[in-house]
Write a protein that holds these residues in place. Structure first.
Motif, PDB file in Angstrom:
ATOM      1  N   VAL A 120      -3.436   4.484  -2.457  1.00 28.78           N
ATOM      2  CA  VAL A 120      -4.660   5.031  -1.887  1.00 28.78           C
ATOM      3  C   VAL A 120      -4.563   6.549  -1.886  1.00 28.78           C
ATOM      4  N   GLY A 121      -5.666   7.205  -2.237  1.00 29.56           N
ATOM      5  CA  GLY A 121      -5.670   8.658  -2.302  1.00 29.56           C
ATOM      6  C   GLY A 121      -6.612   9.296  -1.311  1.00 29.56           C
ATOM      7  N   ARG A 122      -7.882   8.986  -1.445  1.00 31.88           N
ATOM      8  CA  ARG A 122      -8.864   9.615  -0.577  1.00 31.88           C
ATOM      9  C   ARG A 122      -8.615   9.333   0.909  1.00 31.88           C
ATOM     10  N   PRO A 123      -8.199   8.108   1.312  1.00 32.64           N
ATOM     11  CA  PRO A 123      -7.912   7.880   2.736  1.00 32.64           C
ATOM     12  C   PRO A 123      -6.865   8.828   3.324  1.00 32.64           C
ATOM     13  N   ILE A 124      -5.984   9.373   2.492  1.00 31.39           N
ATOM     14  CA  ILE A 124      -5.032  10.372   2.994  1.00 31.39           C
ATOM     15  C   ILE A 124      -5.802  11.560   3.576  1.00 31.39           C
ATOM     16  N   GLY A 169      -3.660  10.781  12.068  1.00 31.92           N
ATOM     17  CA  GLY A 169      -4.821  10.263  11.357  1.00 31.92           C
ATOM     18  C   GLY A 169      -4.429   9.468  10.124  1.00 31.92           C
ATOM     19  N   VAL A 170      -3.468   9.980   9.357  1.00 32.86           N
ATOM     20  CA  VAL A 170      -3.000   9.243   8.177  1.00 32.86           C
ATOM     21  C   VAL A 170      -2.332   7.940   8.609  1.00 32.86           C
ATOM     22  N   ARG A 171      -1.527   8.027   9.657  1.00 23.33           N
ATOM     23  CA  ARG A 171      -0.868   6.811  10.157  1.00 23.33           C
ATOM     24  C   ARG A 171      -1.909   5.778  10.582  1.00 23.33           C
ATOM     25  N   GLY A 227       6.432   2.701   6.882  1.00 28.95           N
ATOM     26  CA  GLY A 227       7.378   1.955   6.054  1.00 28.95           C
ATOM     27  C   GLY A 227       6.954   1.838   4.608  1.00 28.95           C
ATOM     28  N   THR A 228       6.329   2.905   4.088  1.00 29.86           N
ATOM     29  CA  THR A 228       5.899   2.859   2.696  1.00 29.86           C
ATOM     30  C   THR A 228       6.233   4.171   1.996  1.00 29.86           C
ATOM     31  N   ILE A 229       5.798   4.306   0.766  1.00 28.04           N
ATOM     32  CA  ILE A 229       6.210   5.396  -0.118  1.00 28.04           C
ATOM     33  C   ILE A 229       5.060   6.365  -0.350  1.00 28.04           C
ATOM     34  N   VAL A 264       0.863  -1.189   0.000  1.00 27.01           N
ATOM     35  CA  VAL A 264       0.000   0.000   0.000  1.00 27.01           C
ATOM     36  C   VAL A 264       0.893   1.230   0.000  1.00 27.01           C
ATOM     37  N   MET A 265       0.706   2.105  -0.989  1.00 28.25           N
ATOM     38  CA  MET A 265       1.455   3.353  -1.064  1.00 28.25           C
ATOM     39  C   MET A 265       0.480   4.526  -1.110  1.00 28.25           C
ATOM     40  N   LEU A 266       0.985   5.716  -0.821  1.00 30.42           N
ATOM     41  CA  LEU A 266       0.151   6.916  -0.802  1.00 30.42           C
ATOM     42  C   LEU A 266       0.195   7.572  -2.175  1.00 30.42           C
ATOM     43  N   ALA A 267      -0.954   7.674  -2.799  1.00 27.21           N
ATOM     44  CA  ALA A 267      -1.053   8.214  -4.156  1.00 27.21           C
ATOM     45  C   ALA A 267      -0.736   9.705  -4.174  1.00 27.21           C
TER      46      ALA A 267
END
Length: 374
Positions: A287-291, A302-304, A86-88, A59-62
């Motif tokens: 994932v985008g909107r969950p950010i 919250g993001v974490r 631990g992601t990008i 899972v990475m942050l879009a």
């Protein structure tokens, strides 16, 4: 938060002029996982690699624009959360903190999302700044060049106005820089495959094409030497009336095989959705909107928390589907593999070999079952 922005981020599933976003979510819900039983899933490995770098889960942050819409710390908070997980994180060209400011707080790798502007000098400046700041890949967005839909903005009176600061353009001494008012109109609508050669000439960063929606274009990505692609319809912001991205994914993954890495975004709302995407051919999801959900509720924490929810849900889904390693997920997790390719003893041996390869039985169990057959 202004009502129009709240609706955009939280409340528009099923809304008029938001058809493709709704399709992304609904299509994901229509993919069904296949539970498996009596498999030792005590240890579940969620680590994987993207472009040769290990991340803690697929899972990475879009890259999404202007995180300050949801929290004052914006991309700084999102980047720290990604590092803790631990992601990008993919940083948008339209970020509310600059390429350099985000790099300063990063504890894990960053990728830079590029819009190719008509002003090629501006495009080159952005690319070189990202590489100099240590970004590890360049994500070229190609799904909304020169043809942005405006129906939703008109219907809901939504404007970015003061929210979009275009921080990455500050300090650049070029005439006619893009503004909040003409940002999308400044993209190079005449971009074509041959222009990728020019991009290659100005950077050594791996090239990830974001916005691929057909097998034909996926094959071209491979033929032009791209390292990866993202199956994406811009979260539903581009062409209305397309398939959901999870529906596009298997055809695209089959078209390119192992020639490049395939990722997907759009409609990922649960950890089980991540497992579905892996089963249908993705190496990882964005994932985008969950950010924005995480930022709105509690900033960096919250993001974490959103990422940890996805991690926990993925682990549970893996356990219930008899999966011990995300790197070994195949289509049998979400689709019935169908009849054996051969009958009799040969067919049974092939079936046992697949179970061994997927980790459902041990080598000792395989040998014992094989002995009984023979």
């Amino acid at each position: 938060m202004p009502q129009a922005l709240f609706d955009r981020l939280f409340g528009d599933l099923g809304a008029p002029d938001w058809i493709t976003n709704t399709t992304n979510v609904q299509a994901m819900s229509e993919v069904k996982l296949r539970p498996r039983i009596l498999v030792d899933v005590t240890q579940r490995d969620m680590t994987t690699t993207v472009l040769g770098e290990e991340i803690s889960m697929p899972v990475m942050l879009a890259p999404t624009g202007t995180h300050q819409r949801a929290h004052p710390m914006g991309e700084l908070a999102s980047t720290r959360a990604a590092g803790d997980a631990g992601t990008i994180l993919g940083l948008s060209t339209a970020s509310s903190y600059s390429i350099e400011e985000v790099a300063e707080v990063a504890t894990n790798s960053l990728w830079f999302q590029l819009y190719f502007f008509e002003n090629r000098e501006l495009t080159e400046i952005l690319v070189r700044r990202a590489e100099q700041a240590g970004y590890k890949a360049m994500m070229l967005t190609v799904d909304n060049l020169g043809a942005n839909s405006r129906e939703r903005e008109y219907r809901y009176a939504y404007t970015l106005d003061q929210e979009r600061t275009l921080k990455n353009f500050e300090g650049i001494e070029l005439p006619n820089l893009p503004t909040r008012e003409n940002f999308a109109e400044s993209f190079e609508s005449g971009l074509n495959w041959s222009d990728l050669e020019w991009l290659r000439s100005i950077t050594s960063m791996p090239l990830v094409i974001k916005g691929v929606q057909t097998a034909e274009d996926a094959r071209l990505c491979a033929e032009y030497g791209c390292e990866a692609l993202v199956v994406s319809n811009h979260g539903g912001h581009a062409l209305q009336g397309t398939e959901g991205t999870i529906e596009m994914l298997p055809k695209i993954a089959d078209a390119v095989g192992d020639r490049l890495e395939v990722y997907v975004d759009g409609g990922v709302r649960k950890g089980a959705d991540v497992l579905k995407a892996l089963a249908l051919g993705a190496r990882a999801v964005f994932v985008g909107r969950p950010i924005f959900w995480g930022l709105s509720v509690n900033g960096e924490a919250g993001v974490r928390n959103c990422l940890e929810i996805l991690r926990t849900e993925l682990s549970v889904a893996m356990g219930l589907c008899g999966v011990t390693d995300v790197k070994r997920v195949d289509s049998s997790v979400a689709q019935d593999p169908g009849p054996d390719s051969a009958g009799g003893v040969v067919g049974e041996l092939e079936r046992l070999a697949r179970l061994l390869d997927q980790g459902y039985i041990t080598l000792e169990e395989f040998e014992s079952l094989k002995g009984r057959l023979l």
